[in-house]
Scaffold this active site. Structure first.
Site, short mmCIF file in Angstrom:
data_model
loop_
_atom_site.label_atom_id
_atom_site.label_comp_id
_atom_site.label_asym_id
_atom_site.label_seq_id
_atom_site.Cartn_x
_atom_site.Cartn_y
_atom_site.Cartn_z
N TRP A 156 0.82 -1.22 0.00
CA TRP A 156 0.00 0.00 0.00
C TRP A 156 0.86 1.27 0.00
O TRP A 156 0.34 2.36 -0.21
CB TRP A 156 -0.91 0.01 1.23
CG TRP A 156 -2.13 -0.84 1.10
CD1 TRP A 156 -2.52 -1.58 0.02
CD2 TRP A 156 -3.16 -1.02 2.10
NE1 TRP A 156 -3.71 -2.21 0.28
CE2 TRP A 156 -4.12 -1.89 1.54
CE3 TRP A 156 -3.35 -0.54 3.39
CZ2 TRP A 156 -5.26 -2.27 2.25
CZ3 TRP A 156 -4.48 -0.92 4.10
CH2 TRP A 156 -5.43 -1.78 3.54
N LYS A 157 2.15 1.14 0.31
CA LYS A 157 3.02 2.32 0.43
C LYS A 157 2.40 3.30 1.44
O LYS A 157 1.76 2.86 2.38
CB LYS A 157 3.27 2.93 -0.96
CG LYS A 157 3.73 1.86 -1.96
CD LYS A 157 4.24 2.38 -3.26
CE LYS A 157 4.67 1.21 -4.14
NZ LYS A 157 5.25 1.62 -5.41
N GLU A 162 11.92 2.30 -3.31
CA GLU A 162 11.66 3.64 -2.76
C GLU A 162 12.45 3.87 -1.48
O GLU A 162 12.87 4.99 -1.19
CB GLU A 162 10.14 3.82 -2.53
CG GLU A 162 9.41 4.01 -3.86
CD GLU A 162 8.02 3.43 -3.90
OE1 GLU A 162 7.41 3.20 -2.84
OE2 GLU A 162 7.52 3.19 -5.03
N GLY A 210 1.56 -2.46 -6.20
CA GLY A 210 1.40 -1.16 -5.56
C GLY A 210 0.01 -0.60 -5.83
O GLY A 210 -0.97 -0.97 -5.19
N GLY A 211 -0.06 0.28 -6.82
CA GLY A 211 -1.30 1.01 -7.13
C GLY A 211 -2.56 0.14 -7.16
O GLY A 211 -3.57 0.49 -6.53
#
Ligand code: 13P
Length: 255
Positions: A14-15, A101, A238-239
């Site tokens: 989900w970051k 990241e 991710g997204g």
């Protein structure tokens, strides 16, 4: 080895998205949409602050909750950090280590990735270890050198026993959040290379049994083709993991 014998893991990263209230709802929705889909392990790696809400919402479902980072020391003066023991006690089973990241924005190196991985494994966590080349490295034709080096450095000193709890996620940095996806053949080529490097370090049985994921703009449209490749045993998403319906479609593609 028959690919079907390896564990397939579809993990969402989900970051820095979702508040605790949003997390509770998203976990419940994801669990409902992926109920009974036991052809793969379903994991959501959430921000630290969301862990209690997410773990609670995932209770009694097939969704496992993971974290996105872990510190390598057991405790002490490390402001802002979270230890492996804290994660375990909070109901966490998986942790992402070495995401690009973290490497890009927070000074993560292969040395700290290795230290974090060891601390997490020693505490009983399963580690999703991320690695992959940046665009300039791919264009220079040194992807295999970079990925081999990262694999060796990040796994340095990890025992034959603990390696069983390591999942490697191949995430070409140029494909993360860009909408550019590695082609299934590109993903297969590098995942196969990673497995060969692991074989050189730990032997064929361990390498054959290891779950190697692909990550980088994986979505409900391209997942089936990527997951169909022999050396691709899952995805780190991710997204698309922020939208339960899209994530559930990827889980479906993994069945
Ligand atoms: P996207 O799926 O948004 O490209 O992110 C991939 C990723 O970084 C997963 O860890």
């Amino acid at each position: 080895m028959d690919k079907k014998l390896r564990k397939v893991i579809i993990a969402g990263n989900w970051k820095m998205n979702m508040t605790p209230c949003e997390a509770e709802e998203a976990v419940k929705k994801t669990a409902a949409l992926t109920e009974g889909k036991d052809g793969c392990e379903v994991v959501l790696c959430v921000p630290f602050i969301d862990i209690p809400a997410a773990v609670n919402a995932a209770k009694g479902t097939n969704v496992k909750i993971g974290a996105q980072n872990v510190h390598f020391e057991e405790k002490g003066a490390f402001t802002g950090e979270v230890s492996a023991k804290m994660l375990v006690e909070s109901g966490i089973e998986y942790v992402i280590v070495g995401h690009s990241e973290r490497r890009q924005y927070f000074g993560e190196t292969d040395e700290t990735v290795n230290k974090r991985t060891k601390a997490a494994l020693n505490a009983g966590l399963k580690v999703i270890m991320c690695l992959g080349e940046v665009l300039e490295e791919r264009q220079a034709g040194i992807t295999s050198e970079i990925v081999s080096m990262q694999t060796k450095l990040d796994l340095a000193g990890i025992s034959d026993e603990l390696i069983k709890n390591v999942i490697i996620a191949y995430e070409p940095v140029w494909a993360i959040g860009t909408g550019l996806t590695a082609t299934p053949d590109q993903a297969e080529e590098v995942c196969c290379l990673i497995r060969k490097v692991v074989e050189g370090l730990y032997g064929k049985e361990t390498a054959d049994g290891m779950t190697i994921q692909y990550g980088g703009s994986m979505n409900d449209k391209n997942a089936a083709d990527l997951l169909g490749k022999y050396n691709v045993d899952g995805g780190l998403i991710g997204g698309a993991s922020l939208v339960p319906e899209k994530f559930a479609s990827i889980v479906e593609a993994a069945q």
